[in-house]
Design a protein around this motif. Sequence first.
Motif, mmCIF file in Angstrom:
data_model
loop_
_atom_site.group_PDB
_atom_site.id
_atom_site.type_symbol
_atom_site.label_atom_id
_atom_site.label_comp_id
_atom_site.label_asym_id
_atom_site.label_seq_id
_atom_site.Cartn_x
_atom_site.Cartn_y
_atom_site.Cartn_z
ATOM 1 N N TYR A 143 0.550 -1.360 -0.366
ATOM 2 C CA TYR A 143 0.122 -0.578 0.220
ATOM 3 C C TYR A 143 0.870 1.392 0.161
ATOM 4 N N PRO A 144 1.962 0.954 1.209
ATOM 5 C CA PRO A 144 2.631 2.738 0.659
ATOM 6 C C PRO A 144 3.621 2.611 -0.601
ATOM 7 N N GLY A 145 3.939 1.713 -1.008
ATOM 8 C CA GLY A 145 5.144 1.935 -1.990
ATOM 9 C C GLY A 145 5.120 2.740 -2.732
ATOM 10 N N PRO A 146 3.939 2.160 -3.689
ATOM 11 C CA PRO A 146 3.355 3.968 -4.711
ATOM 12 C C PRO A 146 3.808 4.972 -4.060
ATOM 13 N N SER A 147 3.644 5.416 -2.736
ATOM 14 C CA SER A 147 3.728 6.859 -2.003
ATOM 15 C C SER A 147 5.099 6.668 -2.112
ATOM 16 N N GLY A 148 6.666 6.061 -1.848
ATOM 17 C CA GLY A 148 7.929 6.394 -2.036
ATOM 18 C C GLY A 148 8.510 5.811 -0.532
ATOM 19 N N TRP A 149 7.460 4.627 0.149
ATOM 20 C CA TRP A 149 7.915 3.900 0.689
ATOM 21 C C TRP A 149 8.930 2.873 0.948
ATOM 22 N N ILE A 150 9.836 1.961 1.132
ATOM 23 C CA ILE A 150 10.483 1.303 0.812
ATOM 24 C C ILE A 150 10.394 0.218 1.966
ATOM 25 N N GLY A 151 10.439 -0.984 2.000
ATOM 26 C CA GLY A 151 10.552 -2.349 3.336
ATOM 27 C C GLY A 151 11.937 -2.529 3.437
ATOM 28 N N LEU A 152 12.337 -2.712 4.425
ATOM 29 C CA LEU A 152 13.312 -3.757 4.731
ATOM 30 C C LEU A 152 13.337 -4.373 5.660
ATOM 31 N N ASP A 153 13.651 -6.017 5.323
ATOM 32 C CA ASP A 153 13.336 -7.409 6.001
ATOM 33 C C ASP A 153 15.128 -6.786 7.098
ATOM 34 N N LEU A 154 14.225 -7.863 8.010
ATOM 35 C CA LEU A 154 15.337 -7.852 9.075
ATOM 36 C C LEU A 154 15.348 -9.041 10.090
ATOM 37 N N ASP A 155 16.099 -9.861 10.473
ATOM 38 C CA ASP A 155 16.543 -10.393 11.731
ATOM 39 C C ASP A 155 17.493 -10.112 12.793
ATOM 40 N N ASP A 156 17.880 -11.102 13.501
ATOM 41 C CA ASP A 156 18.557 -10.889 14.749
ATOM 42 C C ASP A 156 20.436 -10.064 14.485
ATOM 43 N N ARG A 157 20.976 -10.510 13.467
ATOM 44 C CA ARG A 157 21.740 -10.536 12.186
ATOM 45 C C ARG A 157 21.587 -9.076 11.506
ATOM 46 N N SER A 158 20.701 -8.327 11.612
ATOM 47 C CA SER A 158 20.784 -6.951 10.601
ATOM 48 C C SER A 158 21.860 -5.895 11.336
ATOM 49 N N ASP A 159 21.942 -5.090 10.185
ATOM 50 C CA ASP A 159 22.652 -3.990 10.831
ATOM 51 C C ASP A 159 21.339 -3.002 11.319
ATOM 52 N N PHE A 160 22.067 -2.699 12.850
ATOM 53 C CA PHE A 160 21.288 -1.597 13.066
ATOM 54 C C PHE A 160 21.033 -0.584 13.698
ATOM 55 N N ASP A 161 22.723 -0.060 13.073
ATOM 56 C CA ASP A 161 23.274 1.167 12.858
ATOM 57 C C ASP A 161 22.226 1.251 11.914
ATOM 58 N N GLU A 162 22.483 0.599 10.870
ATOM 59 C CA GLU A 162 21.626 1.562 9.310
ATOM 60 C C GLU A 162 20.242 1.427 8.919
ATOM 61 N N VAL A 163 19.925 0.634 10.494
ATOM 62 C CA VAL A 163 18.243 0.905 10.897
ATOM 63 C C VAL A 163 18.077 1.901 11.316
ATOM 64 N N ALA A 164 18.706 2.313 11.665
ATOM 65 C CA ALA A 164 18.868 3.996 12.468
ATOM 66 C C ALA A 164 18.541 5.171 11.810
ATOM 67 N N GLU A 165 19.885 4.831 10.733
ATOM 68 C CA GLU A 165 20.049 5.880 10.247
ATOM 69 C C GLU A 165 18.717 5.568 9.353
ATOM 70 N N LEU A 166 18.057 5.037 8.812
ATOM 71 C CA LEU A 166 17.179 4.537 8.216
ATOM 72 C C LEU A 166 15.743 5.405 8.920
ATOM 73 N N LEU A 167 15.914 5.152 10.000
ATOM 74 C CA LEU A 167 14.483 5.555 10.746
ATOM 75 C C LEU A 167 14.676 7.389 10.794
ATOM 76 N N GLU A 168 16.037 7.771 11.152
ATOM 77 C CA GLU A 168 15.732 9.211 11.378
ATOM 78 C C GLU A 168 16.077 9.737 9.891
ATOM 79 N N ASP A 169 16.119 9.498 8.918
ATOM 80 C CA ASP A 169 15.956 9.971 7.598
ATOM 81 C C ASP A 169 14.106 9.823 7.045
ATOM 82 N N SER A 170 13.585 8.795 7.618
ATOM 83 C CA SER A 170 12.143 8.524 7.685
ATOM 84 C C SER A 170 11.214 9.909 8.834
ATOM 85 N N TYR A 171 12.544 9.503 10.020
ATOM 86 C CA TYR A 171 11.753 10.692 10.678
ATOM 87 C C TYR A 171 11.997 12.375 10.268
#
Length: 132
Positions: free
Chosen positions: A87-115
Amino acid sequence: MAHPQMFDDGDPVLARVRELALALPDAGEKVSHGRPAFFTTKVFAYYGGAVKVDGEWVQHEQSVMLLPDPADLEALRQDDRFFVPAYPGPSGWIGLDLDDRSDFDEVAELLEDSYRRTAGVRRVARLDASRS
């Protein structure tokens, strides 16, 4: 009709995303369409998402949906870890698959950009002040 809960509140990946998202100024959490949504006045991230493939819904239960900087969107779409949510994809949203080995520094940067794209000038100024 209310949406069913589509997440496990004990999910350790959700706990990490929650910690990062709620560390941003005035960020809150609510359940929207059965999924955790992180917001100020507007939602800047959802935990979990879905895509429709050949008429069937494919769930991305451990993922985060974000509104990235438009200049970064095409590069993110080329990365196999990312998906365009239904649903939000056509409005410029993107999803990132995660697991416990994900780079959460990258996740923090992406969250901040979206914020930064949704939070408003005063909140972004508070965020910048806290970073310096």
